[in-house]
Scaffold this active site. Structure first.
Site, PDB file in Angstrom:
ATOM      1  N   PHE A 181     116.488  53.018  52.889  1.00 51.71           N
ATOM      2  CA  PHE A 181     115.735  54.093  53.526  1.00 51.71           C
ATOM      3  C   PHE A 181     114.883  54.886  52.541  1.00 51.71           C
ATOM      4  O   PHE A 181     114.176  55.799  52.925  1.00 51.71           O
ATOM      5  CB  PHE A 181     116.705  55.036  54.232  1.00 51.71           C
ATOM      6  CG  PHE A 181     117.669  54.333  55.137  1.00 51.71           C
ATOM      7  CD1 PHE A 181     117.224  53.648  56.253  1.00 51.71           C
ATOM      8  CD2 PHE A 181     119.027  54.313  54.853  1.00 51.71           C
ATOM      9  CE1 PHE A 181     118.107  52.981  57.083  1.00 51.71           C
ATOM     10  CE2 PHE A 181     119.916  53.644  55.678  1.00 51.71           C
ATOM     11  CZ  PHE A 181     119.454  52.972  56.790  1.00 51.71           C
ATOM     12  N   PRO A 188     124.758  53.135  52.068  1.00 56.56           N
ATOM     13  CA  PRO A 188     123.835  53.034  50.929  1.00 56.56           C
ATOM     14  C   PRO A 188     122.427  53.448  51.322  1.00 56.56           C
ATOM     15  O   PRO A 188     121.914  53.065  52.384  1.00 56.56           O
ATOM     16  CB  PRO A 188     123.903  51.550  50.569  1.00 56.56           C
ATOM     17  CG  PRO A 188     125.249  51.119  51.018  1.00 56.56           C
ATOM     18  CD  PRO A 188     125.528  51.898  52.268  1.00 56.56           C
ATOM     19  N   CYS A 189     121.793  54.240  50.444  1.00 48.05           N
ATOM     20  CA  CYS A 189     120.513  54.858  50.818  1.00 48.05           C
ATOM     21  C   CYS A 189     119.303  54.010  50.455  1.00 48.05           C
ATOM     22  O   CYS A 189     118.208  54.279  50.926  1.00 48.05           O
ATOM     23  CB  CYS A 189     120.384  56.222  50.139  1.00 48.05           C
ATOM     24  SG  CYS A 189     120.326  56.150  48.334  1.00 48.05           S
ATOM     25  N   GLN A 190     119.482  52.970  49.636  1.00 52.20           N
ATOM     26  CA  GLN A 190     118.310  52.262  49.121  1.00 52.20           C
ATOM     27  C   GLN A 190     117.374  51.718  50.207  1.00 52.20           C
ATOM     28  O   GLN A 190     116.153  51.795  50.050  1.00 52.20           O
ATOM     29  CB  GLN A 190     118.749  51.111  48.190  1.00 52.20           C
ATOM     30  CG  GLN A 190     119.295  51.565  46.856  1.00 52.20           C
ATOM     31  CD  GLN A 190     120.787  51.913  46.916  1.00 52.20           C
ATOM     32  OE1 GLN A 190     121.373  51.952  47.998  1.00 52.20           O
ATOM     33  NE2 GLN A 190     121.390  52.184  45.770  1.00 52.20           N
TER      34      GLN A 190
END
Length: 347
Positions: free
Chosen positions: A87, A83-85
């Protein structure tokens, strides 16, 4: 001996199957996907050639859970697009210890050590490269004998109709590897018009009978008035002053011009997010019709095929759930580019 250089993959953090579907389209065999969100099971298994979905937290996965899913003698690819949130630039300054998603790259490193795949890939937001956990991940790969290619990728350069920039990493223990060259130049970028213009028209709050995913969220009376005053590529500055939101009247809100706006027909779309179905959440207004883009239009801009099924028979449309599945996905075409890069690498 590896037979015929056939690659088989397992997709961690697989979601609704964007990366998996792209890898399959490139010619890679994907046997399984793992994700903590059980709501992704139907879309993942329905569209992906028999790949099995496992609802499991990556922190609890052991090597034995994965190794039996790889056919004997195939080259093993392990994909882990966490999951990118954590970063994202929007998360900067947030306490890393309070977000349990930050250590997931370390868990990915652990599984790489234990499974020993020949090939590895991950993708994330560009800001992932600003964090220690990412550099630890790359160093760990290199110390384990992987050659690593990693860089920012601008999706329109590879034929995606969306101004999305992602950080892509591909790695191999076989030898030097790099992403295939871009297929498009600025003058030939794929556009919103090419992607969604031929879909049946909708009103705000309406759903297409033949395709329930082609559904548009409702709009309040004032937002109907606002979108009628909105120009493709414009902003809320195009509205008469009485229609502007209170936040836009403040000095701090005057720079937020990318909300309450329409897309442009002859340009790529903005980045599709988990809230792309909301007119007020970004430049997600339809270029012509008085509504935000539908869930199907969002999926097409994410390069899911038109027939990709996200809803089980009889299932009601949930904009929140489906928006999250679509917005969080790796664009299918980016997955295909990654897959083609591995296939070219082996040749």
């Amino acid at each position: 001996m590896k037979k015929d250089n056939r690659i088989s993959a397992i997709d961690l953090f697989c979601g609704a199957g964007g990366l998996t579907h792209g890898l399959i389209k490139s010619g890679i065999n994907v046997t399984a996907g793992f994700d903590i969100q059980s709501s992704c099971r139907f879309a993942y298994e329905k569209n992906n050639n028999g790949a099995k979905f496992f609802t499991q937290d990556v922190k609890n996965i052991k090597a034995k859970d994965l190794l039996h899913l790889y056919p004997e003698n195939d080259i093993k690819l392990l994909a882990g697009c966490a999951p990118c949130q954590p970063f994202s630039k929007y998360s900067q300054g947030r306490d890393a210890k309070s977000d349990m998603r930050w250590p997931l790259l370390y868990e990915f490193s652990r599984l790489i050590d234990d499974v020993m795949p020949e090939l590895v890939t991950m993708e994330n937001v560009p800001d992932v490269a600003k964090h220690k956990v990412y550099h630890d991940f790359v160093s760990h790969l290199e110390s384990a004998g992987f050659e690593v290619w990693a860089d920012k990728v601008y999706c329109p350069d590879y034929g995606m109709p969306q101004r999305r920039t992602r950080h892509v990493l591909i790695a191999s223990r076989i030898g030097h590897i790099e992403l295939v060259a871009p297929s498009r130049k600025t003058s030939g970028y794929k556009t919103v018009r090419e992607t969604i213009e031929k879909l049946p028209p909708l009103k705000a709050g309406e759903k297409n009978i033949l395709d329930p995913l082609h559904a548009a969220a409702g709009l309040s009376d004032i937002n109907i008035t606002r979108i009628k005053k909105s120009k493709p590529g414009g902003s809320w500055l195009d509205w008469p002053p009485e229609l502007r939101a209170d936040c836009h009247r403040k000095e701090s809100g005057k720079t937020y011009l990318g909300v309450y706006a329409r897309m442009e027909w002859d340009e790529p779309s903005p980045t599709i997010t988990t809230q792309c179905y909301g007119f007020g959440n970004g430049r997600f207004g339809h270029p012509e019709q008085n509504r935000a883009i539908s869930l199907r239009e969002a999926a097409l801009l994410q390069t899911f095929p038109k027939g990709y099924k996200f809803l089980s028979p009889g299932e009601d449309v949930s904009f929140t759930k489906l928006g999250t599945m679509i917005g969080n996905a790796v664009p299918v075409k980016l997955g295909k580019v990654i897959g083609k890069s591995f296939i070219k690498h082996l040749k």
